[in-house]
Motif scaffolding. Structure first.
Motif, mmCIF file in Angstrom:
data_model
loop_
_atom_site.group_PDB
_atom_site.id
_atom_site.type_symbol
_atom_site.label_atom_id
_atom_site.label_comp_id
_atom_site.label_asym_id
_atom_site.label_seq_id
_atom_site.Cartn_x
_atom_site.Cartn_y
_atom_site.Cartn_z
ATOM 1 N N ASP A 1 40.280 42.836 40.804
ATOM 2 C CA ASP A 1 41.627 43.401 40.714
ATOM 3 C C ASP A 1 41.598 44.883 40.352
ATOM 4 O O ASP A 1 40.588 45.573 40.542
ATOM 5 C CB ASP A 1 42.465 42.586 39.727
ATOM 6 C CG ASP A 1 41.806 42.485 38.350
ATOM 7 O OD1 ASP A 1 41.066 43.409 37.966
ATOM 8 O OD2 ASP A 1 42.047 41.483 37.646
ATOM 9 N N SER B 1 45.116 38.477 42.941
ATOM 10 C CA SER B 1 44.896 37.239 42.199
ATOM 11 C C SER B 1 43.535 36.678 42.600
ATOM 12 O O SER B 1 42.871 37.184 43.513
ATOM 13 C CB SER B 1 45.991 36.232 42.541
ATOM 14 O OG SER B 1 45.896 35.858 43.911
ATOM 15 N N ASN C 1 45.984 38.412 37.204
ATOM 16 C CA ASN C 1 47.157 38.420 38.082
ATOM 17 C C ASN C 1 47.634 37.031 38.455
ATOM 18 O O ASN C 1 48.690 36.884 39.082
ATOM 19 C CB ASN C 1 46.854 39.240 39.341
ATOM 20 C CG ASN C 1 46.765 40.717 39.021
ATOM 21 O OD1 ASN C 1 47.579 41.248 38.289
ATOM 22 N ND2 ASN C 1 45.743 41.367 39.541
ATOM 23 N N ASP C 2 46.881 36.007 38.085
ATOM 24 C CA ASP C 2 47.371 34.640 38.235
ATOM 25 C C ASP C 2 48.364 34.312 37.125
ATOM 26 O O ASP C 2 49.259 33.496 37.309
ATOM 27 C CB ASP C 2 46.198 33.660 38.171
ATOM 28 C CG ASP C 2 45.246 33.806 39.337
ATOM 29 O OD1 ASP C 2 45.104 32.853 40.104
ATOM 30 O OD2 ASP C 2 44.646 34.881 39.491
#
Length: 303
Positions: free
Chosen positions: A36, A79, A109-110
């Protein structure tokens, strides 16, 4: 950051793997960073700068151990599912197959999009069930991610990076519950890394819950250069225990970060002329810094 915005940035900027002036002529390690915006080097102020990955690569270079480095597979906002998806691309597979060392930043990001951060009032909130569901999905994705990397490359050392607490400006009463969820996220990464023979790199202890100097923007979860340095040194501690840490003095030698707006403008200019963005040509070497000479020094988008 939205995917469309990032793709513009990626087309212009991430083609040049690193912001740091790396010499990749010597034989050694092929290092690939995936994940990410932390792997990419997003700053707290909508810029792309030097990441912990750049600092790791630079440290390896100083020891004469680096042959190549790429963070072309590091995408802000990605994610775990999106990190997996890019491994279907031939370019990504070629990089992974060649790698001797792979670092991964994926998972925040999940979960973080489910955390509501009222940076004005210092309030944090979330619903437990969606977060638990997201963490369970992240676990399944990590199992798949490690499996796919190992199918492409059986010899590379894999280091999965943990996450720090990204809300140091929140009120103290608001921190504990979210910190507990992030601890679960880190534990999942650690457990799945262990199952596949990969390594886990904890970073939370270097930040704590009050590191407002390392995460300076109350409305943004990304670290300042000092935060990326802490992450890089956490890696070194895990990768080569007992090795000297990267000195703080390195931070004064980092190139200036590039604002997203400038990257978008450059992309739009190329598109208007019907051109593809060109890779930047390497600049002629300038006067070497103490770090480059190997001298001893004192040494919101989501993620």
């Amino acid at each position: 950051m939205r995917k469309k915005l990032f793709l513009s940035i990626a087309a212009v900027f991430l083609m040049a793997a690193s912001l740091l002036p790396l010499n990749t002529e010597a034989a050694g390690i092929h290092y690939v960073a995936i994940g990410d915006s932390l792997a990419a080097g997003q700053t707290p102020y909508k810029e792309i700068g030097a990441s912990y990955t750049d600092l790791i690569a630079f440290a390896l270079q100083q020891k004469g151990q680096l042959q190549s480095f790429s963070k072309q597979l590091a995408f802000p906002g990605y994610s775990t599912g999106q990190v997996i998806d890019q491994l279907d691309k031939k370019e990504a597979q070629a990089l992974i197959r060649k790698a001797d060392l792979i670092t991964i930043s994926a998972g925040a990001n999940d979960m973080l999009p489910l955390i509501q951060n009222d940076s004005v009032r210092g309030m944090l909130s979330y619903e437990a069930i969606p977060v638990a569901f997201a963490l369970n999905g992240m676990r399944k994705n990590y199992i798949k991610l490690f499996k796919e990397i190992r199918q492409l490359n059986r010899h590379a050392e894999i280091y999965a990076m943990g996450y720090y607490f990204p809300y140091p400006h929140a009120k103290e009463k608001q921190k504990r519950s979210v910190a507990d969820q992030l601890a679960v996220l880190n534990k999942i990464i650690e457990q799945e890394a262990a199952r596949t023979g990969a390594h886990f790199v904890p970073v939370a202890h270097r930040f704590g819950n009050n590191a407002d100097s390392l995460v300076p923007n109350p409305a943004d979860v990304h670290p300042a250069p000092g935060g990326y340095l802490e992450m890089a040194n956490s890696f070194i501690q895990a990768y080569a225990p007992g090795s000297p840490m990267i000195p703080t003095s390195v931070l004064s030698q980092l190139p200036a970060p590039v604002p997203f707006a400038k990257l978008q403008k450059s992309q739009s200019s190329h598109e208007a002329r019907g051109e593809k963005p060109k890779k930047e040509k390497p600049r002629k070497p300038q006067k070497k810094t103490a770090l480059q000479e190997g001298k001893r020094c004192k040494v919101s988008a989501y993620m």
